[in-house]
Design an enzyme around this catalytic site. Structure first.
Site, mmCIF file in Angstrom:
data_model
loop_
_atom_site.group_PDB
_atom_site.id
_atom_site.type_symbol
_atom_site.label_atom_id
_atom_site.label_comp_id
_atom_site.label_asym_id
_atom_site.label_seq_id
_atom_site.Cartn_x
_atom_site.Cartn_y
_atom_site.Cartn_z
ATOM 1 N N ARG A 175 -15.629 7.094 42.265
ATOM 2 C CA ARG A 175 -14.259 7.794 41.925
ATOM 3 C C ARG A 175 -14.109 8.091 40.413
ATOM 4 O O ARG A 175 -12.883 7.709 40.080
ATOM 5 C CB ARG A 175 -13.318 6.767 42.364
ATOM 6 C CG ARG A 175 -13.201 6.486 43.905
ATOM 7 C CD ARG A 175 -12.992 7.502 44.788
ATOM 8 N NE ARG A 175 -13.139 7.192 46.217
ATOM 9 C CZ ARG A 175 -14.059 7.121 47.131
ATOM 10 N NH1 ARG A 175 -15.344 7.822 46.182
ATOM 11 N NH2 ARG A 175 -14.001 6.908 48.177
ATOM 12 N N SER B 138 -5.208 6.110 49.060
ATOM 13 C CA SER B 138 -5.403 4.957 48.549
ATOM 14 C C SER B 138 -4.957 4.601 47.097
ATOM 15 O O SER B 138 -5.197 5.303 46.236
ATOM 16 C CB SER B 138 -7.146 4.698 48.403
ATOM 17 O OG SER B 138 -7.537 4.773 49.666
ATOM 18 N N GLU C 24 -6.454 3.948 41.551
ATOM 19 C CA GLU C 24 -7.084 5.308 41.860
ATOM 20 C C GLU C 24 -5.894 6.407 41.890
ATOM 21 O O GLU C 24 -6.511 7.518 41.647
ATOM 22 C CB GLU C 24 -7.565 5.146 43.427
ATOM 23 C CG GLU C 24 -8.238 6.322 43.819
ATOM 24 C CD GLU C 24 -9.151 6.087 45.242
ATOM 25 O OE1 GLU C 24 -9.099 6.713 45.790
ATOM 26 O OE2 GLU C 24 -9.741 4.884 45.511
#
Length: 307
Positions: A179, A228, A298
């Site tokens: 990520r 998320s 995130e």
């Protein structure tokens, strides 16, 4: 705090600009959470050349923020100073190339890219069906789901830097990790080239349907959410840490950690950006106190708080 209208002076230095430049443009409706203040300036370039022209003439002291489809984003209630760039129609082309490759504009939704690849018999990109965002965001954060990541399929990407130069980055230039990418923060991505493999359209579409069913069964995708909230820490799943800390269903104002999937935050109606961000920080503190693990956001957060 009211941000001054700087569009007249910007426009005066850009007589050849073709895109739309709007002052004090609301951003809440451009995000999935439906919260947040305005952009001091919102710019929608006509195409890559127009974007390069704009950036080359934009005064260096004016900050630039790029947003995509707003699925993984909190815009703070005070708005975003400087220029917010949002790519649109001039960046949504999709082209099938030889060797099972797909060239995609960065304003294209991930799901649309997945569908185009399936229709062309290009396997390997079906995982994009499970990512609620656009290709530009996928490049920036190495978006992934259901066993696939952007780093697995990207060949190269085009971008425009802060000085208005067009650059091409290969996969290795991104320095991808979970990520995250090490690509320079000032780059505005305009196009991506993906490498797939031979596949049968029917089988690829069936895999996409499986991904869709899995998402609908486990995620609050019909709510005002941002996907998320926190990255999975090494050796852990974020949702399990959140659940163990007693944060499933936790609320702050009208913001809530989803009872369905507790790593998703939702706006139950009337939440502010401050409510949502504060809820996230509350969860981080509780998880840290319970397990000793620090959760990392995130979701991207931009702008300034309200007065």
């Amino acid at each position: 705090m009211s941000l001054p209208d700087i569009t007249p002076e910007l426009a005066a230095g850009m007589p050849g600009l073709r895109g739309r430049m709007l002052a004090h443009q609301p951003l809440a409706d451009l995000t999935w959470f439906r919260v947040g203040g305005p952009a001091q300036v919102l710019f929608a370039p006509a195409d890559e050349d127009d974007l390069a022209y704009f950036l080359a003439r934009l005064p260096g002291e004016v900050p630039v923020t790029v947003i995509g489809l707003g699925s993984n984003l909190i815009v703070r209630d005070g708005g975003v100073p400087g220029v917010v760039i949002r790519l649109g129609r001039g960046f949504n082309a999709i082209a099938v190339e030889e060797g099972y490759r797909l060239r995609v504009g960065t304003a294209v939704p991930d799901v649309k890219a997945a569908r185009a690849a399936a229709d062309a018999g290009i396997d390997g990109l079906a995982f994009y069906r499970g990512i609620p965002g656009g290709i530009g965001g996928a490049l920036r954060m190495n978006a992934g789901a259901h066993g696939g990541e952007t780093k697995d399929v990207l060949v190269e990407a085009r971008a425009v830097d802060r000085a208005g130069n067009v650059r091409v980055l290969g996969n290795a230039d991104f320095g991808y990790s979970y990520r995250h990418s090490d690509a320079p923060a000032d780059l505005v991505f305009t196009q991506a080239l993906f490498q797939g493999r031979p596949g049968e359209p029917a089988a690829i579409l069936a895999e996409m349907e499986r991904i869709t069913a899995a998402r609908e069964a486990s995620q609050p995708i019909r709510e005002k959410t941002g996907g998320s909230t926190f990255k999975n820490p090494p050796g852990h799943k974020a949702w399990q840490l959140i659940d163990a800390a007693g944060c499933r269903g936790l609320m702050r104002g009208a913001a809530q950690m989803s009872p369905m999937h507790c790593n998703f935050m939702i706006n139950t109606g009337g939440a502010t950006a401050a409510d949502i961000e504060a809820l996230g920080e509350d969860v981080r503190a509780r998880v840290k106190a319970h397990s000793g693990v620090g959760l990392e956001w995130e979701i991207k957060r931009i702008g300034i708080p309200a007065d």
